[in-house]
Design a protein around this motif. Sequence first.
Motif, PDB file in Angstrom:
ATOM      1  N   VAL A   1       8.490 -58.948  17.163  1.00 25.23           N
ATOM      2  CA  VAL A   1       8.687 -60.138  16.348  1.00 25.23           C
ATOM      3  C   VAL A   1       9.988 -60.043  15.552  1.00 25.23           C
ATOM      4  CG1 VAL A   1       7.820 -61.189  14.228  1.00 25.23           C
ATOM      5  CG2 VAL A   1       6.285 -60.833  16.175  1.00 25.23           C
ATOM      6  N   GLY A   2      10.216 -58.871  14.961  1.00 19.69           N
ATOM      7  CA  GLY A   2      11.369 -58.696  14.069  1.00 19.69           C
ATOM      8  C   GLY A   2      12.672 -59.053  14.739  1.00 19.69           C
ATOM      9  N   SER A   3      12.808 -58.696  16.024  1.00 18.52           N
ATOM     10  CA  SER A   3      14.063 -58.941  16.736  1.00 18.52           C
ATOM     11  C   SER A   3      14.289 -60.432  16.987  1.00 18.52           C
ATOM     12  CB  SER A   3      14.049 -58.190  18.068  1.00 18.52           C
ATOM     13  OG  SER A   3      12.968 -58.655  18.855  1.00 18.52           O
ATOM     14  N   ARG A   4      13.270 -61.234  16.799  1.00 17.56           N
ATOM     15  CA  ARG A   4      13.394 -62.669  17.093  1.00 17.56           C
ATOM     16  C   ARG A   4      13.462 -63.536  15.828  1.00 17.56           C
ATOM     17  NH1 ARG A   4       8.942 -64.400  21.212  1.00 17.56           N
ATOM     18  NH2 ARG A   4       7.741 -62.605  20.548  1.00 17.56           N
ATOM     19  N   LEU A   5      13.578 -62.900  14.659  1.00 16.17           N
ATOM     20  CA  LEU A   5      13.663 -63.689  13.425  1.00 16.17           C
ATOM     21  C   LEU A   5      15.100 -64.105  13.159  1.00 16.17           C
ATOM     22  CD1 LEU A   5      11.259 -61.804  11.000  1.00 16.17           C
ATOM     23  CD2 LEU A   5      10.883 -63.999  12.143  1.00 16.17           C
ATOM     24  N   ARG A   6      15.264 -65.371  12.801  1.00 11.09           N
ATOM     25  CA  ARG A   6      16.596 -65.830  12.403  1.00 11.09           C
ATOM     26  C   ARG A   6      16.958 -65.170  11.067  1.00 11.09           C
ATOM     27  NH1 ARG A   6      14.634 -70.774  14.940  1.00 11.09           N
ATOM     28  NH2 ARG A   6      13.479 -71.341  13.077  1.00 11.09           N
ATOM     29  N   PRO A   7      18.250 -64.927  10.818  1.00 11.23           N
ATOM     30  CA  PRO A   7      18.639 -64.336   9.532  1.00 11.23           C
ATOM     31  C   PRO A   7      18.136 -65.210   8.380  1.00 11.23           C
ATOM     32  CG  PRO A   7      20.505 -64.411  11.030  1.00 11.23           C
ATOM     33  CD  PRO A   7      19.398 -65.166  11.699  1.00 11.23           C
ATOM     34  N   GLY A   8      17.646 -64.560   7.332  1.00  8.36           N
ATOM     35  CA  GLY A   8      17.171 -65.303   6.169  1.00  8.36           C
ATOM     36  C   GLY A   8      15.737 -65.789   6.294  1.00  8.36           C
ATOM     37  N   SER A   9      15.013 -65.268   7.275  1.00  9.63           N
ATOM     38  CA  SER A   9      13.626 -65.700   7.473  1.00  9.63           C
ATOM     39  C   SER A   9      12.735 -65.234   6.334  1.00  9.63           C
ATOM     40  CB  SER A   9      13.088 -65.128   8.785  1.00  9.63           C
ATOM     41  OG  SER A   9      13.675 -65.764   9.888  1.00  9.63           O
ATOM     42  N   LEU A  10      11.708 -66.009   6.079  1.00  4.47           N
ATOM     43  CA  LEU A  10      10.648 -65.566   5.174  1.00  4.47           C
ATOM     44  C   LEU A  10       9.770 -64.555   5.923  1.00  4.47           C
ATOM     45  CD1 LEU A  10       8.639 -65.773   2.749  1.00  4.47           C
ATOM     46  CD2 LEU A  10       7.562 -67.668   3.991  1.00  4.47           C
TER      47      LEU A  10
ATOM     48  N   ALA B   1       4.680 -59.988   3.984  1.00  2.00           N
ATOM     49  CA  ALA B   1       4.207 -58.709   4.530  1.00  2.00           C
ATOM     50  C   ALA B   1       3.102 -58.097   3.676  1.00  2.00           C
ATOM     51  CB  ALA B   1       5.374 -57.728   4.616  1.00  2.00           C
ATOM     52  N   GLU B   2       2.168 -57.484   4.337  1.00  2.00           N
ATOM     53  CA  GLU B   2       1.180 -56.644   3.650  1.00  2.00           C
ATOM     54  C   GLU B   2       1.965 -55.555   2.909  1.00  2.00           C
ATOM     55  OE1 GLU B   2      -2.078 -56.047   2.888  1.00  2.00           O
ATOM     56  OE2 GLU B   2      -1.428 -54.077   2.179  1.00  2.00           O
ATOM     57  N   GLU B   3       1.705 -55.446   1.597  1.00  5.33           N
ATOM     58  CA  GLU B   3       2.540 -54.599   0.746  1.00  5.33           C
ATOM     59  C   GLU B   3       2.583 -53.144   1.234  1.00  5.33           C
ATOM     60  OE1 GLU B   3       1.350 -54.184  -3.454  1.00  5.33           O
ATOM     61  OE2 GLU B   3       3.424 -54.763  -3.868  1.00  5.33           O
ATOM     62  N   THR B   4       1.438 -52.642   1.694  1.00  2.00           N
ATOM     63  CA  THR B   4       1.361 -51.216   2.015  1.00  2.00           C
ATOM     64  C   THR B   4       2.173 -50.837   3.249  1.00  2.00           C
ATOM     65  OG1 THR B   4      -0.662 -51.649   3.244  1.00  2.00           O
ATOM     66  CG2 THR B   4      -0.915 -50.902   0.964  1.00  2.00           C
ATOM     67  N   ILE B   5       2.561 -51.808   4.047  1.00  3.80           N
ATOM     68  CA  ILE B   5       3.372 -51.475   5.242  1.00  3.80           C
ATOM     69  C   ILE B   5       4.783 -52.032   5.138  1.00  3.80           C
ATOM     70  CG2 ILE B   5       1.384 -51.260   6.803  1.00  3.80           C
ATOM     71  CD1 ILE B   5       3.549 -54.306   7.157  1.00  3.80           C
ATOM     72  N   SER B   6       5.092 -52.738   4.045  1.00  2.54           N
ATOM     73  CA  SER B   6       6.359 -53.481   3.988  1.00  2.54           C
ATOM     74  C   SER B   6       7.566 -52.545   4.025  1.00  2.54           C
ATOM     75  CB  SER B   6       6.405 -54.375   2.750  1.00  2.54           C
ATOM     76  OG  SER B   6       6.273 -53.593   1.589  1.00  2.54           O
ATOM     77  N   ALA B   7       7.422 -51.335   3.473  1.00  2.00           N
ATOM     78  CA  ALA B   7       8.553 -50.396   3.471  1.00  2.00           C
ATOM     79  C   ALA B   7       8.907 -49.947   4.886  1.00  2.00           C
ATOM     80  CB  ALA B   7       8.235 -49.187   2.595  1.00  2.00           C
ATOM     81  N   ASP B   8       7.970 -50.073   5.809  1.00  2.00           N
ATOM     82  CA  ASP B   8       8.207 -49.624   7.185  1.00  2.00           C
ATOM     83  C   ASP B   8       8.791 -50.730   8.072  1.00  2.00           C
ATOM     84  OD1 ASP B   8       7.266 -47.018   6.795  1.00  2.00           O
ATOM     85  OD2 ASP B   8       5.201 -47.751   6.859  1.00  2.00           O
ATOM     86  N   LEU B   9       9.049 -51.898   7.513  1.00  2.00           N
ATOM     87  CA  LEU B   9       9.654 -52.973   8.305  1.00  2.00           C
ATOM     88  C   LEU B   9      11.170 -52.843   8.210  1.00  2.00           C
ATOM     89  CD1 LEU B   9       7.439 -55.991   7.121  1.00  2.00           C
ATOM     90  CD2 LEU B   9       7.102 -54.558   9.151  1.00  2.00           C
ATOM     91  N   PRO B  10      11.853 -52.704   9.349  1.00  2.82           N
ATOM     92  CA  PRO B  10      13.311 -52.524   9.304  1.00  2.82           C
ATOM     93  C   PRO B  10      14.042 -53.838   9.030  1.00  2.82           C
ATOM     94  CG  PRO B  10      12.554 -52.523  11.573  1.00  2.82           C
ATOM     95  CD  PRO B  10      11.327 -52.636  10.723  1.00  2.82           C
ATOM     96  N   ASP B  11      15.262 -53.735   8.578  1.00  2.00           N
ATOM     97  CA  ASP B  11      16.199 -54.870   8.447  1.00  2.00           C
ATOM     98  C   ASP B  11      15.752 -55.934   7.452  1.00  2.00           C
ATOM     99  OD1 ASP B  11      17.805 -53.713  10.413  1.00  2.00           O
ATOM    100  OD2 ASP B  11      16.673 -54.710  12.025  1.00  2.00           O
ATOM    101  N   MET B  12      14.959 -55.534   6.449  1.00  2.39           N
ATOM    102  CA  MET B  12      14.467 -56.555   5.530  1.00  2.39           C
ATOM    103  C   MET B  12      15.557 -57.058   4.582  1.00  2.39           C
ATOM    104  SD  MET B  12      11.555 -57.716   6.225  1.00  2.39           S
ATOM    105  CE  MET B  12      11.610 -57.390   7.968  1.00  2.39           C
TER     106      MET B  12
END
Lengths: 358, 195
Positions: free
Chosen positions: B82-91, B94-105
């Motif tokens: 999913v992450g690779s398909r988000l346009r820049p500036g997307s909302l 995220a579940e708080e406990t995993i949010s640190a593991d999401l790249p390119d935020m």
Amino acid sequence: MTMRLMDGSEAIVEAAIQAGLRFYAGYPMSPATELLEYMAEKLPHHEGVCINAATEIEGVNMALGAAAGGFRAASGSCGQGLALMQEAIAEAALNETPIVIFNMARNQQDYFQATRGGGWGDYRTITLAPKDLHEAVEHAQLAFHLADKYRVPVIFMGDNLLARTQMGTTLPQLDLEPLPPKDWQLDGTSGGTGKSRQIWTFGCGKTNDPGPGPSKHWERIAAKFDAIAEVEARHEQGFVDDAETLVIAFGSGGKFVEHVVREMRADGHKVGYFRPITLWPFPGDALEAASQDCKRVLVFELNAGQMIDDVKLNVRDRKLVKAIGGVSFDESGLNLGPLMDATVIRERIALAINGASQ
Amino acid sequence: MELDLFISGIGGQGIQLVGKSLALAAIRDGRHVMLAGEYGGHMRGGSSVGTVVIGATPLKALPILPHAGSAIAMSHLFWERVGSRLRPGSLVLAEETISADLPDMDKHRLVKLPATAIATEQGSRMAAGMVMLGAYAALTGAVKIDSAVAAMAEQIPSYRRQHIEANERAIRAGAAAVTPLAFAVDFDSAAKDVA
């Protein structure tokens, strides 16, 4: 009218029942199984009958029987199941029994067997290939109308995306011309008009009404398909007027190509799209006109090259035509593969354009 | 305009239920809707992705979205789909406990929400997806909160009707836990613009 959220399979079944479908027999096969399940659920509420046949061959012949009785009848499957039905479809074409076959394909490798007339005899099958749920709702109605109007089998070409994507729809009804009563239908009595006895592949009648006989009958059937080809071809096109590159695709692929072409146009590329809505009759005259000034004609289809034959027959120079699709399945082999993707399609169109200019 | 959303997580987290509830809620609000799953391998523990598109006018979106402008992340696993398909500036909600593991935020607008904790407080740890549904609706204005509640209840199977109350509390708690975005969608004026 209120909008309802439904997947394509359910929308097709609802639209078909609204159009008067009263008999369906089929054998489950992914992704056509949901269609059979919705038929089984809904038809009994509309004085209809749905039978889970033991094979595809049994299912399509049951539909042929119900149609001979004058009912709007259908069968359905996916590609390999459609292959099993070809003999019955040929019979329906030659004995002039209107049936509809819903082919919810796994891919786009059904083009030849849908459009060429896969059984014996000089016939073709009208093949409608909707691009999305909304068009599928229209085609589910149009299929029965055309089948009855010409007394021919009609194939409805869907796929996994069409079957399973859910959309809001009001199930709008088409305003179609009224058709004459079916004076040829078998009604179970030994009286009637006598015309029902002409429902025979060989065109032979009875002692006091001998019928045309096989040769005349088959000649007339072939002429009927020529006449259909003259008037029933449908297509959609966009940005063709100044297009240097024309991209052709059908069904869901047509929707993806239209999307990509709109994006590329916004970026200044002289690209157009052309989508056959009827695969047979193929909209050849329209394609010839749309492609007359193009430098290249690209064909996107998820197979090794089937529709491309019809494209080559209908452009001014077949050397302009290049395939940009290919065989593409997911790992299960039951579903469209990674080629059905807007980003990939755009890359392939761009490569064809840039490769040609170098 | 079309609001497009990926919902990503692990099979069993209720990803498809969130998507269906959102889509049905949008229908209740009189919108045009598309709901697609990404099929194959849907099972507990595997990747689960839902796609929802909502608009005031007939949709142009493809059934396989090449890009989207918002996402709900229930898990960091399989996020790359999913992450690779988000346009820049997307909302990205995220579940708080995993949010640190999401790249390119840093490229997106990340809203962290302790959905599982909120759901647990509301009496059903399994309703984290419903918290996300309420929060997404409140953040974006995609659907009315009451429509989301009604849509959840509408589709819940008879043998799970005991969960309706907790799900409703979870949806409302999720909505209350966020501040609507300044650029929340306004489908009605979008529809008027088109008309």
